[in-house]
Design a protein around this motif. Structure first.
Motif, PDB file in Angstrom:
ATOM      1  N   SER A 195      39.445  34.745  39.384  1.00  0.00           N
ATOM      2  CA  SER A 195      40.550  34.677  40.352  1.00  0.00           C
ATOM      3  C   SER A 195      41.397  33.423  40.220  1.00  0.00           C
ATOM      4  O   SER A 195      42.636  33.520  40.194  1.00  0.00           O
ATOM      5  N   LEU A 197      41.935  31.505  37.703  1.00  0.00           N
ATOM      6  CA  LEU A 197      42.690  31.585  36.448  1.00  0.00           C
ATOM      7  C   LEU A 197      43.854  32.564  36.594  1.00  0.00           C
ATOM      8  O   LEU A 197      44.982  32.277  36.168  1.00  0.00           O
ATOM      9  N   ILE A 198      43.588  33.701  37.189  1.00  0.00           N
ATOM     10  CA  ILE A 198      44.640  34.698  37.352  1.00  0.00           C
ATOM     11  C   ILE A 198      45.776  34.113  38.170  1.00  0.00           C
ATOM     12  O   ILE A 198      46.949  34.237  37.823  1.00  0.00           O
ATOM     13  N   LYS A 199      45.401  33.434  39.264  1.00  0.00           N
ATOM     14  CA  LYS A 199      46.424  32.885  40.140  1.00  0.00           C
ATOM     15  C   LYS A 199      47.287  31.874  39.372  1.00  0.00           C
ATOM     16  O   LYS A 199      48.513  31.933  39.384  1.00  0.00           O
ATOM     17  N   LEU A 201      47.741  31.503  36.117  1.00  0.00           N
ATOM     18  CA  LEU A 201      48.584  32.065  35.057  1.00  0.00           C
ATOM     19  C   LEU A 201      49.747  32.851  35.644  1.00  0.00           C
ATOM     20  O   LEU A 201      50.859  32.804  35.122  1.00  0.00           O
TER      21      LEU A 201
END
Ligand code: SF4
Ligand code: SF4
Ligand code: SF4
Lengths: 227, 197, 579
Positions: A195, A197-199, A201
């Motif tokens: 999560s 990392l997703i945020k 990126l």
């Protein structure tokens, strides 16, 4: 090289067990009883599952290895044979089933799909290998692995069990074994462990890129992924 | 009578049960663990127990059986020479695109040389379809019979490189004698035609 | 296409009655009519009621990006036989809406939902337009031509990175998440609320309120991991006590993006992928796909190849039916013995496939214009002994074991009934359709290959219940053996391939719909070519998928235990349902 020896492989030792504690007599008895009573979970995903049924049926009959009954409930099963393509829509259930299995538990990735995505890897709904989410003990290549190849995989798993030691097995270690976080179905599959990392990126994409949706943008997005 | 057909049905299972022992008695020792016994159990005359007791006895695979592909090399003066010319047809025809070939180049001229310098097959993607073997114009890639390849680590073991997939032509002749003979004949014909011309 | 008298008449009638709204499709290689969107329902009603095109076989969409429109393609048939009537309607690409045909042909239900899910075509008037294969909340409609998956490499295979500079790299290593995912730019996982299936559960409703005992209603989820569902299939059931009041199937747990991958593959590369549709009967899938592409290419396989094809297709039918009735008892709650017997016969047939095609299940045996290799003499002998001796004997034994068994009969008779009218309206196909008393078999209704020359009867039932489906399957196995005996007697010598084997076939632009009577029903492949090496559109009309439309009707009022048997009697394979 003699072609008869060509396909013989040296005895493999699983990476994590290399250099581990010597196996004692008590371990041997413990392992012997466990290796001959691995009950698989009745859990089929795709084409490979049919070969798994064929392996359980009269011609190959894996009861001969103590895999007496296939259990439909994860609570009663020792090994999960992931037999087939793992899709994004199905992975939350698979992780949940894995979490529900009692220790000691093993996972066999049967076939190309379960090991690494298989022929459908490029698809948008396919997980490239079950080991992204749950730890796998034995991989069996092939599409589909023939019943004899599956039996070979099961024997390989027995070998792995043979090399375990009571002192080091994870289910006798102190502390609680954390369940694996269950993936969420969002606009695409979300692994809760990723999560942050997703945020990050996704935020950086906004600042880098002007309005979304144009083909140039898609290219840019694609290039971003490359570096 | 109600239940009669249930009894008759149970008769069928009883017959199956007994047949095993009759067959055991009739065929004696050679029923198990002999090639002949396995052949008998897989023929359409089989009765009674049907199980092949892998790994002690293995069901032989037919010649056309395909599992993973391998590259054929010939030994010329103790040197391994791959038949592959890096023409790239197998990589093009492969449906899931799991063949990766790097063509060699001559270190001096920089021109392409008909041999692969790297050759990978991602067995976690390969669908065992056999197209690569079917359409290779140089009979250089063939489908293997070896299926006992379970492993503990796919990151290291499951990308077959040149080293891992090269197998001698004698091995090929052994697992696929019919195909091999056929190819040899075709090759001879070609040679003969060439010398005449 | 040869136009018969009735079709000419039909054309004239349609043009006269609807004028501008109905146009013959004049693009080269295309068939049928283009219908204006607003007239679609009217035209279809008149086709159904006045011309007898009562069977809607396939509904699918085509994205003609960068042209600004999408097209919906319908294939209609008469349940009495004959060739297809193709109808198309176009809608603008930025907001494609088309009237739903569900009111006229309830069998369009799932297919329209699929077109909505994958292409984003909205069907106005559809009672329950939700995503069917992907989940609610998924970003985008993946079959649109400008939609790209996270592992996108190039628009068409072969990829350039493989040769001559094919330095190996795992495709996930190119992805920042090291996984097959990508997210819209402003996405925040912390704020995401996953779909709670409210639409799904909210859509459950009772048919009637007439029962005298009022019990509490409960919703039960069966699957996706459940031993009774034959794979990863889920049923949401509304129960009143033990009685099923409403049911909604949920699928997509094995959606492997067959069509998206198929549009990137070359024509030949799709062949091994079709094996993995209905993975129990790969030979039949090969057959359907080969027929569709051969139709486009305009080639004909040689005689011997035709015989071999039919031989393999019938062996496949035999083993599929064997498998399915073998597992019938499992579904009834008695475990395993008959299925073990069934698998024994299956193994013997698989041995033959392995010897001929190289693989037990994934045969990949058909090529355009023939088959991959000849069947050797000794294998033919093996097939002969199987067909003349072993299989009939075992079938008799099977019947002695099950057919008259009192428990089986009392569990199966009168359960899961589907009337002929319902079956046709719901676009059900295969043994399920025939068990309902509609003797419709593609091999007879619209013959392909050499079936015209072969003698066999179309088995059909009367009651439309589980037991009749069982009997129809048994009878079909006998008929398959009958066909096999003829084929084995007459098989000629000769080549098995028309022309040289090629890995790149030239396919002229156009569209084709190839269909075969697969063991599970009418298996159709709709292929659109634009002259390039890979198909522009590749759609599979999967019988298992469409047969599931009837599950709700059959299950209504049944007990939970019977529900499992009803599902088993449809005989689904999830690889084909979800594709
Ligand atoms: S590995 Fe092959 S046979 Fe197994 S599930 Fe994947 S596609 Fe099917
Ligand atoms: S294996 Fe055959 S097809 Fe592939 S590159 Fe080598 S010679 Fe060409
Ligand atoms: S067998 Fe098929 S999938 Fe595997 S490498 Fe050869 S062509 Fe590719």
């Amino acid at each position: 090289m003699d072609e008869n020896e060509l396909n013989l492989r040296p005895n493999q030792i699983p990476e994590e067990l290399k250099g581990s504690i010597a196996v004692t007599t008590l371990d041997r008895i413990y392992n012997w009883s466990r290796r001959n009573s691995i009950w698989p979970m009745m859990f089929g995903l795709a084409c490979c599952a049919i070969e798994m049924i064929a392996t359980a049926a009269s011609r190959y009959d894996f009861s001969r290895f103590g895999m007496e009954v296939m259990r439909a409930s994860p609570r009663q099963a020792d090994v999960m044979i992931v037999s087939g393509t793992v899709t994004k829509k199905m992975i939350p259930q698979i992780v949940r089933l894995y979490n529900q299995m009692a220790e000691p538990k093993y996972v066999i990735a049967m076939g190309a799909c379960a090991s690494g995505g298989g022929p459908f890897k490029e698809g948008y709904n396919v997980v490239p290998g079950i080991d992204r989410f749950i730890p796998v003990d034995v991989y069996i290549p092939g599409c589909p692995p023939t019943p004899q190849a599956l039996l070979n995989g099961l024997i390989t798993l027995q070998k792995k069990i043979d090399s375990e030691s009571l002192k080091s097995v994870r289910w006798y270690q102190k502390g609680k074994i954390e369940p694996i976080p269950i993936p969420v179905l969002g606009p695409d599959l979300i692994d809760p462990r990723q999560s942050p990392l997703i945020k990050e990126l996704c935020q950086s994409q906004i600042s880098n890129v002007s309005p979304a949706g144009t083909p140039e943008n898609l290219e840019a997005h694609h290039d971003n992924q490359l570096d | 009578m109600n239940g009669l057909w249930i009894l008759r049905g149970l008769g069928v299972t009883l017959k199956h049960f007994i047949e095993t022992y009759i067959e055991d008695f009739r065929q004696g020792k050679k029923r198990y663990f002999t090639a002949q016994g396995i052949e008998q159990r897989r023929s359409s005359k089989t009765r009674g127990i049907f199980t092949v007791q892998y790994p002690e006895e293995k069901l032989p695979v037919p010649e056309e059986f395909r599992y993973l592909p391998f590259l054929v090399y010939e030994e010329v003066n103790g040197q391994r020479k791959l038949r592959c010319t890096a023409c790239g047809i197998c990589a093009k025809v492969c449906p899931p695109q799991c063949i990766w070939i790097v063509r060699s180049t001559d270190p001096e001229t920089g021109r392409p040389v008909p041999a692969p310098s790297e050759f990978y097959i991602d067995v976690d993607v390969c669908m065992n379809c056999g197209f690569c073997a079917e359409y290779c114009p140089f009979d250089a890639i063939k489908m293997d019979h070896d299926y006992e390849i379970a492993s503990f680590d796919r990151q290291r073991e499951h990308v077959f490189d040149l080293q891992k997939i090269s197998k001698p032509v004698t091995y090929y002749a052994k697992i696929r004698p019919g195909n091999y003979a056929e190819e040899q004949r075709a090759r001879m014909m070609k040679e003969a035609a060439k010398t005449i011309a | 296409m040869t136009t018969s008298w009735i079709e000419t008449q039909l054309t004239e009638y349609l043009l006269e009655r609807f004028g501008e709204a109905v146009q013959p499709d004049s693009r080269p290689g295309y068939l049928g009519f283009l219908v204006a969107r607003n007239k679609l329902l009217e035209v279809c009603r008149s086709l159904r009621d006045e011309f007898g095109f009562d069977y809607l076989s396939s509904v699918t969409g085509v994205d003609y990006h960068p042209e600004p429109f999408m097209e919906v393609v319908y294939h209609f048939y008469k349940s009495t036989g004959g060739s297809a009537l193709v109808m198309k309607t176009q809608a603008p690409r930025d907001n494609p809406t088309v009237p739903s045909l569900c009111s006229l042909y309830p069998g369009a239900d799932f297919q329209e939902r699929e077109a909505w899910d994958l292409l984003g075509i909205r069907f106005e008037g559809h009672p329950d337009l939700r995503r069917i294969l992907m989940w609610e909340g998924f970003a985008g409609h993946p079959l649109r031509k400008d939609w790209r998956e996270p592992f996108f490499e190039e628009d068409a295979k072969p990829f350039k990175s493989r040769w001559p500079e094919g330095h190996f790299i795992r495709v996930e290593d190119n992805n920042p998440y090291k996984n097959n995912v990508s997210y819209p730019p402003d996405f925040d996982p912390g704020k995401w609320v996953p779909d709670k299936d409210e639409l799904l559960y909210g859509g459950l409703q009772s048919f009637e309120e007439d029962s005298e005992i009022k019990t509490e209603r409960i919703v039960v989820n069966l699957g996706p991991q459940h031993p009774s569902t034959h794979g990863v299939f889920r049923m949401v059931v509304l129960l009143e006590g033990e009685r099923v009041v409403d049911l909604k199937p949920v699928m997509g747990y094995l959606h492997r993006n067959h069509e998206k991958i198929g549009e990137r593959n070359t024509y030949l590369q799709n062949m091994p992928f079709t094996d993995r549709l209905d993975y129990i009967c790969s030979m039949s899938n090969n057959f359907g796909y080969a027929l569709a592409v051969e139709k486009l290419m305009g080639i004909q396989p040689p005689e011997r190849a035709e015989y071999i094809r039919v031989m393999m297709a019938e062996l496949t039918r035999f083993l599929n039916h064997m498998f399915s009735i073998g597992f019938l008892l499992n579904d009834l709650g008695a475990f395993f013995t008959p299925s073990l017997y069934a698998i024994e016969e299956r193994e013997l047939i698989l041995d033959i496939f392995e010897e001929v095609a190289g693989s037990r299940m994934m045969c990949n045996y058909f090529r355009f214009g023939g088959v991959a290799r000849d069947v050797p003499e000794q294998v033919l002998d093996k097939i002969k002994t199987l067909v003349h001796d072993r299989l009939p004997r075992k079938l008799d034994e099977f019947e002695r074991y099950l057919t008259h068994n009192e428990i089986l009969r009392s569990r199966c008779e009168g359960v899961g009934v589907l009337t002929p009218e319902q079956a046709i309206a719901l676009s059900v196909a295969g043994p399920v359709l025939r068990a309902s008393g509609v003797p419709y078999d593609v091999r007879r209704a619209d013959p392909y290959s050499i079936y015209e020359r072969l003698e066999f009867d179309v088995a059909y039932g009367i009651h439309g219940d589980i037991y009749d489906r069982y009997l129809v399957r048994i009878e079909e196995m006998r008929q398959s053996l009958r066909i096999l005996r003829q084929v084995l007697k007459d098989i000629p010598n000769g080549p098995v391939m028309a022309g040289k084997p090629q890995f790149q076939v030239r396919v002229p632009p156009g569209e084709a719909y190839g269909r075969v009577e697969g063991p599970k029903g009418e298996l159709g492949f709709y292929v659109v070519s634009n002259g390039k090496p890979n198909p522009w559109r590749y759609h599979v009309r999967a019988p298992s998928f469409i047969n599931l439309t009837s599950l709700k009707t059959m299950a209504h009022g049944a007990k939970v235990a019977d529900l499992v048997a009803i599902l088993g009697s449809i005989d689904i394979v999830l690889g084909e349902v979800d594709r």
